[in-house]
Each structure stands twice: as structure tokens, then as C-alpha cells.
Design a protein around this motif. Structure first.
Motif: not given
Length: 260
Positions: A76-89
Motif C-alpha cells: 500500500v502506497m500512501s500519497i500525502l499532501s504537505a499542504g494538509k496539516l493532518f496528512e503532513s502529521g
């Protein structure tokens, strides 16, 4: 192939059937889907998943990522956004997040520590232990069968070995396995084990002092008189069934598709 909330149920079922039965030369290699496939879609062929963004809840993340690797190891590969606080956390604490993953979801309504769970499960475990293990134990289990009177006879043997062995096996069958004990609060675990010990002893004591009224009954019926519940023979025994009737032809079509 694209599946989302607007995709008709028959088309989703058809897509699943296609993936499960496609020929090796079939060019279809990808499914693009929303959370519509995160519940109940168990396809062994899905072994590589890309999550675009982070699901709205931890429970949804577990459900979604569990679609990969149902029978073989999956990725499973997760693509996260640095601009979204929760995803960066999540990205910065990825290891810790997954270490505590099971602590971040609501508890299921019924678990091994739920009230009355032993009274509901112990009769079934008890009969399974007698039918599938105890009756094969040389010396004290040879005569055991479905009759409660045979177990009554074995429990009243002067050596006391039947009671000792049965008690040990029943405790072991329902106790929390050592490998996962550290995950539970020691106070909760202690209370559960105390109740387990009491309920097993109560059942063995009542069977050892079986009344004449229950002597000719089968073991399941005798256990039901002790614990108020008999051994569950199917999921229908969990609670009273509720009949579901379709409101119209469209509802009937949906119920038919769900029952396929």
C-alpha cells in the motif's frame, strides 16, 4: 475501470466478478475507486494499492488499505499532501501512527470483555471441548458423548482428573493469548480472568451435581439451563432476526443483488 458512489450496484458486482475471473491475457490491470470498495470487497488479485490522500478516519484507512493483499503479501502506497496539516502529521509520525493504529478506532460493540459475553460463548466452547477433545482423552474421556449424564459420571470420578483437565482446557480456550496480553489494561484483564474462572467452575460444579431433570438431556441443553444460553449453532442465534421487506421494486432489486 472506475467505481464510485454513483456506480450501480450491479456494475460494481460485475466489475468484481470480472477481476476475479479474467483471463491472463486480459488487458485490464487497474481499478480506480472511491471508498465504495473499502467495505466487503475481498479480491485476492488486488495486491498493490495507491491511496491518493488520507481517508477521513482511521477506521476508513484500515478498511481501505485492507483491500490489498487479501491472500498474498500486498503493498500500500500512501500519497500525502504537505499542504494538509493532518496528512503532513501522519507523514512525520508514520511509524508511531501505525504502532497505535488499533487504539485510534472506536471499540467494537461486542468483544471478549463485553458484559455477559462468557454466558453466551462458554456453552459453545464447552460442548466443542467435550466433543472434539475430551472424548479422545484416554482413561477418563472414552465414554463421553452428547449425553450430559456421561460427563456427569466422568466429573464424579474419584481421581478428579476429568474436572482438572476440562477446567484447564476451558480456561486456555477462552483466555487472552499471552502474545497479546500486553495490549490490554491489566485491571480489565484481571477482572475478565476472575469472571472466566468463576463461570467455568460454576458450570463444572453444576454438571458434577446434575439434577435428575437434566440427567437425560444432551450436553447443550444442560449447559443452557446453567448459563441461560445454549451453544450458538449459527449467526442467527446471536439475536432475534428482523425480517426486511422491500418497499418497492427498486428496493427489491437491491436486496436481490446484495444476496447474490
Amino acid at each position: 475501470m472506475l467505481l464510485d458512489g454513483q456506480t450501480p450496484l450491479d456494475d460494481i458486482l460485475g466489475a468484481i466478478h470480472h477481476v476475479e475471473n479474467k483471463a491472463p491475457c486480459d488487458p485490464m490491470r487497474h481499478i480506480v475507486a472511491t471508498s465504495v470498495v473499502s467495505h466487503g470487497v475481498d479480491i485476492s488479485e488486488l495486491n498493490f494499492m495507491v491511496l491518493d490522500g488520507w481517508p477521513a478516519s482511521t477506521a476508513e484507512y484500515i478498511q481501505s488499505s485492507a483491500r490489498s493483499g487479501r491472500t498474498q503479501p500486498g503493498i500500500v502506497m500512501s500519497i500525502l499532501s504537505a499542504g494538509k496539516l493532518f496528512e503532513s502529521g501522519v507523514f512525520l509520525n508514520f511509524g508511531d501512527y501505525h504502532f497505535f493504529l488499533d487504539k485510534l478506532v472506536d471499540s467494537v460493540p461486542i468483544n471478549r470483555f463485553a458484559p455477559n459475553v462468557l454466558q453466551r460463548t462458554l456453552p459453545g466452547v464447552f460442548t466443542a471441548v467435550v466433543y472434539n477433545w475430551a472424548k479422545f482423552q484416554h482413561g477418563w474421556g472414552d465414554g463421553l458423548n452428547r449425553s450430559a449424564s456421561q460427563l456427569h459420571k466422568a466429573l464424579n470420578d474419584a481421581t478428579g482428573i476429568a474436572r482438572q483437565k476440562l477446567r484447564g482446557m476451558l480456561i486456555e480456550a477462552l483466555d487472552v493469548p499471552p502474545i497479546v496480553q500486553s495490549r490490554f489494561d491489566i485491571r480489565v484483564l484481571g477482572a475478565f480472568r476472575k469472571q472466566l474462572d468463576e463461570e467455568v467452575n460454576r458450570g463444572l460444579h453444576r454438571l458434577q451435581n446434575l439434577s435428575a431433570a437434566n440427567a437425560d438431556k444432551d450436553l447443550g441443553t444442560a449447559l443452557e439451563s446453567i448459563y441461560q444460553f445454549g451453544p450458538m449453532r449459527s449467526f442467527r442465534d446471536i439475536e432475534n432476526q428482523v425480517e426486511i421487506s422491500p418497499l418497492d421494486s427498486k428496493s427489491a432489486h437491491v436486496l436481490h443483488a446484495l444476496g447474490r
